[in-house]
Design a protein around this motif. Structure first.
Motif, PDB file in Angstrom:
ATOM      1  N   ASN A   1     -26.034 -20.268 -68.437  1.00  0.00           N
ATOM      2  CA  ASN A   1     -26.800 -21.409 -68.933  1.00  0.00           C
ATOM      3  C   ASN A   1     -26.347 -21.830 -70.328  1.00  0.00           C
ATOM      4  O   ASN A   1     -26.264 -23.018 -70.640  1.00  0.00           O
ATOM      5  N   GLN A   2     -26.023 -20.819 -71.153  1.00  0.00           N
ATOM      6  CA  GLN A   2     -25.500 -21.084 -72.501  1.00  0.00           C
ATOM      7  C   GLN A   2     -24.200 -21.905 -72.390  1.00  0.00           C
ATOM      8  O   GLN A   2     -23.986 -22.873 -73.140  1.00  0.00           O
TER       9      GLN A   2
ATOM     10  N   ARG B   1     -22.179 -12.582 -79.140  1.00  0.00           N
ATOM     11  CA  ARG B   1     -22.610 -13.518 -78.111  1.00  0.00           C
ATOM     12  C   ARG B   1     -22.851 -14.911 -78.670  1.00  0.00           C
ATOM     13  O   ARG B   1     -22.625 -15.903 -77.974  1.00  0.00           O
ATOM     14  N   GLU B   2     -23.284 -15.011 -79.908  1.00  0.00           N
ATOM     15  CA  GLU B   2     -23.550 -16.358 -80.437  1.00  0.00           C
ATOM     16  C   GLU B   2     -22.271 -17.163 -80.647  1.00  0.00           C
ATOM     17  O   GLU B   2     -22.322 -18.374 -80.800  1.00  0.00           O
TER      18      GLU B   2
ATOM     19  N   VAL C   1     -26.430 -16.353 -69.786  1.00  0.00           N
ATOM     20  CA  VAL C   1     -25.120 -16.615 -70.392  1.00  0.00           C
ATOM     21  C   VAL C   1     -24.471 -17.838 -69.733  1.00  0.00           C
ATOM     22  O   VAL C   1     -23.907 -18.702 -70.412  1.00  0.00           O
TER      23      VAL C   1
ATOM     24  N   LYS D   1     -24.882 -25.568 -71.021  1.00  0.00           N
ATOM     25  CA  LYS D   1     -25.445 -26.445 -72.050  1.00  0.00           C
ATOM     26  C   LYS D   1     -24.357 -26.970 -72.975  1.00  0.00           C
ATOM     27  O   LYS D   1     -24.510 -28.017 -73.595  1.00  0.00           O
TER      28      LYS D   1
END
Lengths: 510, 510
Positions: free
Chosen positions: B433-434, B496-497, B431, B437
């Motif tokens: 890392n998401q 989450r998306e 998460v 990015k």
């Protein structure tokens, strides 16, 4: 000045000033040999091994530093700024024989100081002085080394280091994995194609022990192995046997092990398949770390960027765990294409030293759990990375050379018209001011009555022109025009009150 | 260390190292007097007059430097970076008696170098070395002075200067007006309430001449007049008569003139109304400049920010035209409220020297058309401004103290749930890392199984929490929560998306 051209000698005592009569004699000599009696003109240059930075180079460098800083901050890095000089005794005994490269300040009364040699010792000193137990700190700053400069190859006496370190006690390999994630993010942001070579000091030391290297020869053999990216195995083997006194049998065993590389999983499996290796306690501990790391790098989606390479040794004694070097793949390919293998590698002494001097290596680091303990009572484990920003700059510059701008200004405000007598200066000022207030970068000619073509020339590589004419201004209009050389754009008349909006639109398209 | 506490003495020759037998004797003495025979522990400190910068202070300082840089770039300023040390002879003879404050590097073979004392001499050296005829350059960098430090008052031995200068031949007063426009933009961006005091060297010199001051007393009298912002007129007058040897009649005439201030127009009118003053050639030339300046500042909409103050003199000899000091109005009001007028002003030697030591003055500069000629064959007129960033930092810090954050991280990723046994580390990494990015600043606990409350504590002043639970993750959801102390927010479950999008929305609201 002749002494400047040889390798720096160890510091010698500063000679006392010549007695007055000697100085007078020298002056007399100068007169007798018809040298000019006026003081010689000052030589206008920067000191040896240093340079000024300006223009297109600075644009590239600022982009580089900004990109790295963004990634550091994204990961919770806090900037630390330390003085450019430290107390001399803080640096003493930290750099081995490279201490002779330290710049000392003259004793002018008071404390004895030296210019910082790297950013690690100041960080360790700061950690020891402060009560922080856990910290992610970064520092991008210049360091100083009285080394033989080679400016064309990016080796300076004053150069930037760019360090990110995580200090503190955490669960195993979590900070280590984040450092590697940071490396990948920086390199992707810079559009550099890289591989990260990994190894683990405990595995390397265990492997030497299993191969039969005596304990007192592990560090010298490690240093020889570290040359495998520049020298053929046969030459490294020869050095091990002839210079380090290893038997051929042990050397061959070392060679068998260290020439293995692959994914983390492959190399872990390779070691586990060898009963002798997998029985060694150091190696066992190292394998546990590498297995955790593999899982964490998987979660970060960067596992394909790393290679577990048993020949990677890194020069420094103080690494205690994971070590890594970041390889710029195109540079390695280029070097391989060129006639192979000659030319020794420069010294790797000093922490995270000089990645720029190694073919393709543009960042390096590792875990050093015992270093901070040297400066204070507490031991604080650390893991870090140092980016070779001077080397990276050279790569970015070579890539950018063709269309690199020298100015960062976006708009040039000009006046044209039938009446050459009126340069519309106050109107140009007011329009520029309108743009500045909207945070748009703008300039105009600092002449009361500039000539039309001269204004185009002054605009240089500024991409957008705003052209004022008396009649258009009276009608509340200005002309907007793309200024790039190949533009056939005659510009468009727009209402002056829409100027900011229209400029922003145009900038977004360029 | 005692010598450190007195005013620095002129540089003395470096003593040669003590002969070996003397060193040995000293060691012997130490043993005999029962001093510890181990080397004394290293004192962990930064050198006198320097300090480390970290945390909340660095956040304020980076904001300050970034704000100033933005304005500089908006006006077409290009950054110049020069080495921290210069050849000693480049600095020689540039700072008068303040040269004793220069830090020299030890002679370790090769060139003799000194740390830069300001940014003006390196800029002049650079201009003389290069072929640029016109340039807007800025430099924000540290300079070094072996002065008596007073860190509480913002006086350091290592401190930042922040200079913007426009060099080159342009039509009169156009660059000068832009500098003042830059000052106003910087101060507005920093939300500082300021007045810019202006004067013109030609007008000041003409005025002294008309009053009857002999030519050789103009500079000393100018220096006395410059104290009018700190001393009462009666005291300045006394100094002029008793110390500088002026007659009372001339002193009174000077006093009559220099106590005038007002808008540019008012002061121009005041001078024009005096037949003696307006007949002087220097004053005529100065009035032409000031009239142009008034028009240009009008076009920039900043005319209400300036005061044409005939008592402003500035300490430096080399100014040739417009001079200015930027006054922080609240600081002046505060100082006036305190018991008035005592306390001498510190030395103003050195270009644009030490605005921070003057009550309320936070930037200063002027036109210096002859300085660059000292370093080369060509003369390049210049006008510039130096921001007293250490002083401005002190003001910003005092203002910010209450709610200043110490971290710049926006999101803390946590794991909670019934099963304390599972810290969801890989999920927290993924998460984070998401978020990384998407260029969102995020951290998480570097523990495999962190405790719930410990995570809240670790979050510190990070404003947003993303909370992971096993069941929610299975359903493709995460919880988003505002973490500020007074928040009653229980958070909201989101897919989450949508995490990045929802975090951005929340950040925009905070």
């Amino acid at each position: 000045m002749a002494s400047e051209d040889s390798t720096p000698a160890p510091p010698t005592p500063v000679p006392a000033p010549a007695p007055l009569e000697v100085q007078a004699a020298a002056t007399k000599d100068a007169k007798e040999t018809k040298l000019p009696s006026r003081p010689a003109a000052v030589v206008l240059k920067t000191p040896k091994g240093t340079q000024d930075w300006f223009g297109a180079d600075m644009i590239i460098r600022e982009h580089l530093f900004q990109t790295i800083t963004n990634v550091f901050k994204r990961h919770g890095g806090s900037p630390l700024e330390t003085p450019v000089f430290e107390l001399k005794e803080i640096l003493a005994g930290k750099y081995g024989e490279d201490s002779r490269l330290i710049y000392d300040l003259q004793d002018q009364g008071g404390e004895l100081c030296s210019l910082r040699y790297d950013l690690t010792v100041p960080f360790a000193r700061w950690l020891a002085m402060n009560s922080k137990d856990r910290i992610k700190r970064y520092q991008i700053a210049k360091v100083y080394r009285r080394d033989q400069p080679a400016i064309a190859r990016g080796r300076f006496r004053e150069f930037y280091q760019c360090d990110f370190d995580i200090a503190g006690v955490y669960d195993a390999m979590i900070p280590d994995a984040e450092i590697l994630c940071i490396v990948v993010e920086v390199m992707e942001a810079l559009k550099l194609d890289i591989t990260i070579k990994l190894n683990h000091r405990k595995i390397l030391d265990g492997l030497f022990t299993v191969a039969g290297v005596p304990a007192d020869k592990i560090r010298p053999i490690s240093a020889a192995v570290d040359k495998l990216d520049k020298m053929a195995w046969a030459d490294v083997k020869k050095e091990m046997i002839e210079e380090k006194g290893l038997s051929e049998e042990i050397a061959d065993k070392v060679g068998e092990y260290v020439q293995h590389s692959g994914t983390i999983q492959e190399t872990v499996d390779y070691i586990k398949a060898d009963a002798n290796l997998s029985a060694n306690d150091d190696i066992k501990a190292g394998l546990e770390d590498m297995t955790l790391l593999n899982a964490y790098l998987g979660a970060y989606g960067v596992v394909d960027k790393v290679s577990f390479d048993l020949s990677l040794a890194r020069g420094l004694d103080y690494y205690t765990g994971l070590i890594y070097e970041v390889i710029n793949k195109p540079a390695v390919a280029e070097a391989a294409a060129a006639a192979g293998g000659k030319g020794g590698k420069s010294s790797r002494k000093g922490k995270k030293e000089d990645p720029a001097s190694q073919v393709g290596s543009i960042a390096a680091g590792g875990r050093y759990d015992n270093l901070v303990g040297m400066y204070g009572k507490r031991t604080i484990p650390c893991v870090g990375i140092s980016f070779g920003v001077e080397r990276i700059f050279t790569i970015l510059k070579a890539r950018a050379e063709k269309d690199q701008r020298t100015s960062e200004v976006d708009v040039y405000v000009m006046a044209f018209g039938n009446k050459e007598s009126d340069g519309l200066l106050l109107e140009r000022m007011a329009v520029a001011n309108q743009l500045w207030k909207a945070d748009i970068r703008a300039e105009f000619s600092a002449k009361v009555k500039p000539r039309g073509l001269a204004q185009y020339k002054s605009a240089g590589d500024i991409p957008i022109g705003v052209i004022l004419g008396e009649d258009e201004l009276a009608a509340g209009q200005v002309r907007l025009k793309v200024l790039t050389a190949d533009s056939k754009d005659q510009g468009q008349l727009i209402p002056r009150e829409n100027l900011v909006e229209e400029v922003r639109k145009l900038l977004a398209q360029l």
